[in-house]
Structures are given as C-alpha cells and as structure tokens.
Design an enzyme around this catalytic site. Structure first.
Site, PDB file in Angstrom:
ATOM      1  N   HIS A 136      -4.680  -5.281   0.201  1.00 29.81           N
ATOM      2  CA  HIS A 136      -4.453  -5.235   1.239  1.00 29.81           C
ATOM      3  C   HIS A 136      -5.363  -6.900   1.215  1.00 29.81           C
ATOM      4  O   HIS A 136      -5.263  -6.963   2.035  1.00 29.81           O
ATOM      5  CB  HIS A 136      -4.948  -4.421   2.327  1.00 29.81           C
ATOM      6  CG  HIS A 136      -4.217  -3.659   2.988  1.00 29.81           C
ATOM      7  ND1 HIS A 136      -2.851  -3.213   3.219  1.00 29.81           N
ATOM      8  CD2 HIS A 136      -4.571  -1.737   2.483  1.00 29.81           C
ATOM      9  CE1 HIS A 136      -3.053  -1.755   3.300  1.00 29.81           C
ATOM     10  NE2 HIS A 136      -3.698  -0.966   3.405  1.00 29.81           N
TER      11      HIS A 136
ATOM     12  N   CYS B 294       0.709  -1.302  -0.268  1.00 27.54           N
ATOM     13  CA  CYS B 294       0.031   0.120   0.367  1.00 27.54           C
ATOM     14  C   CYS B 294       1.267   0.819  -0.569  1.00 27.54           C
ATOM     15  O   CYS B 294       1.699   1.186  -1.154  1.00 27.54           O
ATOM     16  CB  CYS B 294      -0.510  -0.280   0.965  1.00 27.54           C
ATOM     17  SG  CYS B 294      -2.717   0.869   1.145  1.00 27.54           S
TER      18      CYS B 294
ATOM     19  N   GLU C 289      -4.106  -8.857   3.227  1.00 29.11           N
ATOM     20  CA  GLU C 289      -3.681  -9.809   4.591  1.00 29.11           C
ATOM     21  C   GLU C 289      -4.708  -8.850   5.914  1.00 29.11           C
ATOM     22  O   GLU C 289      -4.717  -9.121   6.543  1.00 29.11           O
ATOM     23  CB  GLU C 289      -2.074  -8.987   4.907  1.00 29.11           C
ATOM     24  CG  GLU C 289      -2.358  -7.665   5.926  1.00 29.11           C
ATOM     25  CD  GLU C 289      -2.388  -5.970   4.209  1.00 29.11           C
ATOM     26  OE1 GLU C 289      -2.529  -5.099   5.006  1.00 29.11           O
ATOM     27  OE2 GLU C 289      -2.472  -6.717   3.745  1.00 29.11           O
TER      28      GLU C 289
END
Length: 308
Positions: A233, A140, A235
């Site tokens: 993202h 990011c 994760e």
C-alpha cells in the site's frame, strides 16, 4: 499537473490545503492537453479515506478520475448519497474506454474469492477492462483477485498478519515501472494472506519486479504491461497503519505493533513516513509508461489498440 475531479467532491478542499493541484470540470474544459482517463474501482469500506490516498498518488499528472463501485454490495461505511453523487457502476460506463484502471484492496482477504458477494461483478469488471482499458493496476486484495482470476494462482494464509513498513529490493531494473527506484526501498503492507513467490514465478506471463524477505512479493507485471499487481500500500498516509492498529487494539483483536513504523515501537510517537517518494515514482511511472504513452491521443477503438 493537476488531478481533475468533480467540483464538490469533499476530498478537494483537503487536497488543495495540502498544496496538491486539483482542477474542476469547468477549468479542465478549457485545457488543450488531453488528460488521462482513469477509473478507480474503490472496494475499501472507508471510501472517502481511500479517495484521498489514491488522489494524492495520482497528483503529479493531469488525470480525469471516475470513481467506480459495485452494485452487488451495499456499503455500510459510506453514505448512499456520496455514492450516488460521485460514483458510477460498470453499467454506467460499459461503453466507455479508459486509459487506466485501479482496482483497490478490500477487507475480504480471509474469505475465499467465490464467497465474496461482489466477486462475480469484480470478475466482470476485470474482463471488461481487457477490451476497454489500456493498463490496470491491481492493489492488495485487488492484486490477489487479479492473479487468481487471470492465472488461477491461489492465495495462502499467513501464520500472522504482515503489518508494518518493510524493506524491499528491486529485482529487474530494465522494466520502466521501477525506473528511478533505489536498490532498496520501504513500503507498507497490511494483510493476512499472500500469493506465493514460486506460484508467480511459475506463470510465464508474469515477472516479479520487487520483493521483501519479510513481506514477500511486492510488485509484479504481465508481459505487455496491461496488468500490474501491487501487493502493498504505497498510497497509505502517515497515519493509516496507526488507525488500523488502534482500531484492532481497541476491539481486543490480536494485533502486533506495526513493523518499522513507530519510533521505538511506541504508538504514542509520530509514525515515520518512509515510503512516499517511491510510491509517487511508482504511480508516475505507471501513468507515463503504461497508460499515457501506450494510448494514442484519439482513444476510440481500445480493442484495436490493445491488439497491437
């Protein structure tokens, strides 16, 4: 395969309750397999939340994790005790070599890079990684920072926040980083800025591996796999976007319902978890093809390894 962490890290109990295999230092010392040494430069304000999310993503391989922070910024949301106990700075590990490094996102994307109080230190860490780390995964804001620092690519402001779970398509199946991906896959984004596709394509050292019509470039890699740039993202937990949405909504900030997230766009309903499998594949591929297999067992002279 387990993630090796300090015995008293608060995330350990949560991970074990989720049936994720973690190993403390004592048990790891009796293993014959050389674990992968991974550094995580955690620039997120809620560091313990990010610890959990990133450790989950790394949980399919035996890795030794070293959490890093910056000394040029005082965290307002994580206790100094936690940082002192579980984190190191660049000065603490400057003479060490790492197999891999993850540079996380940070809530500073609408600021110019040079205005960020720890920008110089992040640049120093990225330069250090060039001779002490086999492969670095930039996530990011970390991806935007890396593209700007290494290639001079500037970010640009979006008309509205890219916020939600978006469909992406794989652009180049021959690259091992996307091995095992479906043609199309879902992944979360949460950002106000982007790196332009045409600017990335104009850089001969970079290849775009996945993108979205709505959210833009998702994944790019340099020619030798030592620098990987992840704009989204994968994760994130199921409720991460929900927490961000409710936080902004409760503060009266302009925020729209996350795209493709709640059933019927109803924030009272349980969000759909649609990205976990591809996120796990992405991190596993990075660790296997660009970290583990690219680093000899006797990881001593990183600069010589990188030069090959």
């Amino acid at each position: 395969m387990p993630v090796k962490i300090k015995s008293n890290l608060p995330a350990r109990e949560i991970l074990e309750n989720e049936n994720i295999f973690v190993m403390d230092e004592t048990r790891s010392a009796h293993q014959d397999i050389r674990p992968i040494e991974i550094g995580i430069l955690n620039l997120m304000p809620l560091k313990e939340d990010n610890e959990l999310q990133t450790l989950r993503s790394l949980s399919n391989t035996q890795v030794n994790v070293t959490f890093m922070t910056v000394s040029s910024h005082e965290s307002a949301h994580t206790s100094q005790k936690h940082l002192d106990q579980f984190y190191v700075t660049l000065e603490d590990i400057r003479d060490r070599n790492l197999d891999g490094l993850i540079i996380t996102g940070a809530p500073v994307e609408q600021m110019d890079f040079e205005e960020v109080d720890y920008w110089d230190e992040v640049c120093e860490i990225m330069d250090w990684a060039q001779t002490h780390v086999t492969s670095t995964l930039h996530v990011c804001w970390g991806a935007q920072a890396g593209m700007y620092h290494y290639y001079g690519i500037k970010k640009r402001q979006l008309g509205k926040k890219v916020f939600g779970v978006y469909e992406h398509r794989v652009m180049n199946r021959k690259v091992p980083l996307v091995r095992g991906f479906d043609d199309y896959f879902m992944a979360p984004h949460s950002r106000h800025t982007e790196m332009g596709r045409e600017d990335i394509e104009a850089e001969p050292e970079l290849t775009i591996l996945a993108e979205s019509d709505e959210a833009g470039v998702f994944l790019a890699i340099d020619n030798d796999g030592r620098k990987i740039f992840l704009m989204g993202h994968p994760e994130y937990d199921r409720l991460t976007l929900h927490k961000e949405y409710m936080r902004d909504k409760n503060q009266g900030l302009p925020i729209e319902v996350p795209v493709n997230y709640y059933p019927d766009d109803d924030c009272t309903k349980k969000p759909r978890l649609q990205w976990r499998s591809h996120g796990n594949i992405l991190y596993s591929n990075w660790l296997n093809y660009y970290v583990y297999q690219a680093t000899p067992y006797d990881f001593i002279h990183t600069s010589e390894i990188i030069a090959k």
